[in-house]
Motif scaffolding. Structure first.
Motif, PDB file in Angstrom:
ATOM      1  N   SER A  93       0.812  -1.218   0.000  1.00 46.13           N
ATOM      2  CA  SER A  93       0.000   0.000   0.000  1.00 46.13           C
ATOM      3  C   SER A  93       0.848   1.270   0.000  1.00 46.13           C
ATOM      4  CB  SER A  93      -0.961  -0.004   1.192  1.00 46.13           C
ATOM      5  OG  SER A  93      -0.259  -0.201   2.411  1.00 46.13           O
ATOM      6  N   ASP A  94       2.031   1.230   0.622  1.00 46.27           N
ATOM      7  CA  ASP A  94       2.884   2.428   0.608  1.00 46.27           C
ATOM      8  C   ASP A  94       3.314   2.762  -0.813  1.00 46.27           C
ATOM      9  OD1 ASP A  94       4.596   4.529   1.812  1.00 46.27           O
ATOM     10  OD2 ASP A  94       6.222   3.260   1.069  1.00 46.27           O
ATOM     11  N   ARG A  97       0.389   4.125  -2.807  1.00 48.97           N
ATOM     12  CA  ARG A  97       0.136   5.538  -2.501  1.00 48.97           C
ATOM     13  C   ARG A  97       1.063   6.437  -3.328  1.00 48.97           C
ATOM     14  NH1 ARG A  97       2.847   8.837   0.694  1.00 48.97           N
ATOM     15  NH2 ARG A  97       4.037   7.119   1.643  1.00 48.97           N
ATOM     16  N   ARG A  98       2.295   6.039  -3.465  1.00 52.75           N
ATOM     17  CA  ARG A  98       3.248   6.836  -4.244  1.00 52.75           C
ATOM     18  C   ARG A  98       2.907   6.804  -5.742  1.00 52.75           C
ATOM     19  NH1 ARG A  98       7.766   7.838  -0.917  1.00 52.75           N
ATOM     20  NH2 ARG A  98       7.716   6.609   1.010  1.00 52.75           N
TER      21      ARG A  98
END
Length: 676
Positions: A93-94, A97-98
């Protein structure tokens, strides 16, 4: 980055101390007596537990990030591999997000090509052979692109001199920067959509750096992309192709998958500058062709690449026409009409066997190349005016060579498009292919000259598993030759490996990957930039020179001193977590070097490396500052996404902790970090 960009004192350090360590007298790259693989040892020693962990992180990821060694130690190698071999089960998920900042990269290929047109599409739209998409963004992109194209034609015809002279004078803008900034983001974007290309250029030129940032504040990712596309839609797509790939390499938790995606992108190489369409094809190529099959079946991957617009365009199979096809016959019966291309193109057929499957000594002949080329006639790419480009090949029966073909002694009966699928199966299941692919994987993950017994096990697994990539990798890792001193640190990092691993090790925050892509290109390995189909070498020789090592150290010091635009490092995060409750500011230079050594290279540096670094970090503070002041800034040249950030120009503030910056930069430039 110039040879003396880091200053005479630091250059003297490199030339006098680090370069002899990096290039040994026998030509080997950075092998000290303590770590160099022994030539044909009578008995190869096994690795310690921590050495095994470091080997895995250096080979099957882009290098450890802060905390990765501890996580792997707690998880165990078997559990880690099981998890990495099932990437869909890993939360990313990180990274998601980017990547959300690049919505264009999520568009299907036809929609991407329609919304961000290249010059060929603009000409078709102007001539009424293509309809533009609707909406504010599309209308503004097309209007700007058409105006820029018309200006280019005028300048080419010598009619643009008056316009160029006028460009030297400030233009009258519909709104100045202050007026635009006072608007809501939606109103501001709407106003910018009405600017001409010349007015947008003038606005960027005249606005203060802080105002350029405020001009895009509050924009959605789609609006931000559109503003970049006003100047160059193709440039936007190409920049996002590269930057999203680098962000995946840096931040993805699915590291084994990313490394394998990169391996196959290099194996099935395509070139971004092959044509105007290539940047668009590449986005779909990685997402829709390579990634879904990177850890799956080799045959499925081979079939997917054969039918991808990127490969059909790059190796010219989309233009290949059977000499006796209906298309060729019709072309020859049109007296007085321009003759259409009707030639047989053998590029894909040759590289399919030489580079993708059998290998250069795979037992095929020129006759086989010609026959395979005939098999793949009719595999082509659609066009916008005929319903759009698909992410898969289109088969044009009229261009296909009729009749049976003989490939590697096997008769391929006439069967249209299915002939190609039959040939791909023949090649994918060949023992020569099994050995060729196994050797190439072993060179990437084991050593430049991998043990024959290990390659034999991989080859056997390839054949017995029908090309199951996961099982082939496990056969490699489980071979007794893998976790040995002969394998440990036996690989030299490519420029891409080096840059990405340094950023990961530093724990840097990457706001923009434009400068990162530029430095990798400057080091000789531009992403999607290999013009020839063989891809970049994974061996040491192409990257083993004093000049390239100095350039690497220039980047390392730029990274460690926050002189890479869009990338921010904070050494206190690594230094503050010190034993005994000391903060980073309370540590002496020797303690800082020791802690950074443990966190960045995860092994003991040689006494010579450590001594060279300590000589710098214990030197006069003014000399440390003078050295860092001369470190060259790595900026985001040619990056259409660099809209709101002016970059680093003029005086760049010195790092708060010059000792940590010097120590970290020199550790990244050390022989210990250059190898993996």
């Amino acid at each position: 980055m110039s040879l003396h960009a880091i200053g005479s004192k630091a250059y003297s350090l490199i030339a006098g101390l680090l370069i002899p360590l990096l290039i040994a007298p026998n030509g080997s790259y950075g092998q000290s007596s303590a770590t160099a693989p022994l030539a044909k040892p009578a008995k190869v020693a096994q690795l310690s537990s921590d050495e095994k962990l470091l080997l895995v992180l250096n080979r099957f990821t882009y290098g450890p990030r802060p905390g990765d060694m501890e996580k792997l130690r707690a998880m165990g190698l078997q559990a880690w591999f099981n998890r990495q071999l099932a990437p869909q089960t890993i939360d990313d998920s990180d990274l998601d997000r980017r990547l959300a900042r690049f919505p264009a990269m999520q568009l299907p290929l036809p929609q991407l090509m329609a919304l961000y047109p290249n010059r060929q599409a603009i000409r078709k739209e102007m001539n009424g052979r293509m309809d533009r998409p609707g909406g504010q963004i599309a209308n503004a992109i097309y209007r700007n692109s058409i105006e820029r194209y018309k200006d280019k034609l005028k300048n080419k015809a010598g009619e643009g001199e008056q316009g160029r002279m006028a460009d030297d004078q400030p233009l009258s803008l519909p709104q100045d920067a202050a007026t635009l900034i006072a608007m809501t983001p939606e109103s501001r974007f709407g106003a910018l959509c009405k600017f001409t290309p010349q007015q947008l250029t003038e606005l960027r030129r005249s606005a203060q750096p802080a105002d350029r940032i405020r001009l895009v504040e509050g924009f959605t990712p789609q609006q931000f992309e559109a503003l970049a596309a006003f100047e160059s839609p193709v440039g936007l797509v190409g920049a996002e192709d590269v930057q999203t790939k680098l962000l995946r390499d840096i931040y993805s938790e699915r590291q084994l998958d990313e490394v394998m995606v990169d391996f196959w992108l290099n194996h099935f190489n395509v070139y971004m500058k092959k044509s105007q369409d290539a940047p668009y094809y590449i986005e779909s190529y990685e997402r829709d062709v390579i990634r879904p099959h990177a850890l799956g079946s080799f045959e499925s991957l081979l079939v997917a690449t054969a039918g991808s617009p990127a490969m059909l365009n790059y190796l010219d199979n989309a233009q290949s026409v059977g000499p006796k096809s209906l298309f060729a016959m019709r072309a020859g019966m049109r007296p007085g009409q321009p003759k259409k291309q009707t030639g047989l193109n053998e590029n894909y057929a040759r590289e399919l066997m030489e580079l993708h499957t059998l290998g250069v000594n795979g037992g095929y002949t020129q006759k086989d190349v010609t026959e395979v080329a005939k098999v793949f006639t009719g595999w082509t790419v659609g066009s916008p005016e005929k319903g759009g480009v698909s992410s898969r090949a289109e088969f044009d029966e009229t261009k296909h060579e009729p009749g049976s073909k003989m490939v590697l002694g096997v008769k391929i009966k006439e069967n249209g498009e299915k002939e190609g699928v039959e040939v791909l199966h023949l090649l994918a299941t060949s023992p020569q292919t099994a050995r060729f692919i196994s050797m190439k994987l072993a060179v990437r993950f084991v050593s430049d000259d991998p043990p024959q017994a290990l390659v034999d096990r991989m080859t056997k697994t390839f054949l017995s598993s029908h090309g199951d990539i996961r099982k082939i990798l496990l056969a490699m890792v489980n071979s007794p030759e893998f976790f040995t001193t002969a394998t440990y640190r036996a690989k030299v990092k490519t420029p891409q490996d080096f840059v990405i691993s340094a950023i990961r090790a530093s724990g840097a925050e990457v706001e923009s990957a434009g400068a990162i892509s530029n430095v990798i290109a400057d080091l000789g390995m531009p992403v999607y930039g290999m013009q020839t189909p063989n891809g970049y070498s994974m061996k040491a020789d192409p990257w083993n020179s004093s000049a390239s090592l100095i350039a690497r150290l220039n980047f390392a010091l730029a990274l460690s001193s926050n002189r890479v635009v869009g990338v921010k490092v904070d050494w206190s995060k690594l230094l503050d977590a010190s034993e005994g409750g000391k903060s980073g500011a309370e540590l002496g230079p020797e303690e800082k070097e020791s802690k950074l050594e443990a966190n960045l290279i995860h092994m003991a540096a040689s006494e010579r490396t450590r001594g060279a670094i300590l000589a710098q970090v214990t030197s006069d503070p003014e000399q440390q500052q003078a050295s860092l002041k001369q470190v060259a800034v790595v900026d985001r040249k040619r990056d259409p996404l660099a809209l709101g950030t002016p970059g680093l120009r003029g005086a760049v503030p010195l790092p708060t902790d010059t000792q940590a910056s010097l120590a970290a930069g020199l550790l990244f430039g050390s022989p210990e970090f250059q190898r993996r």
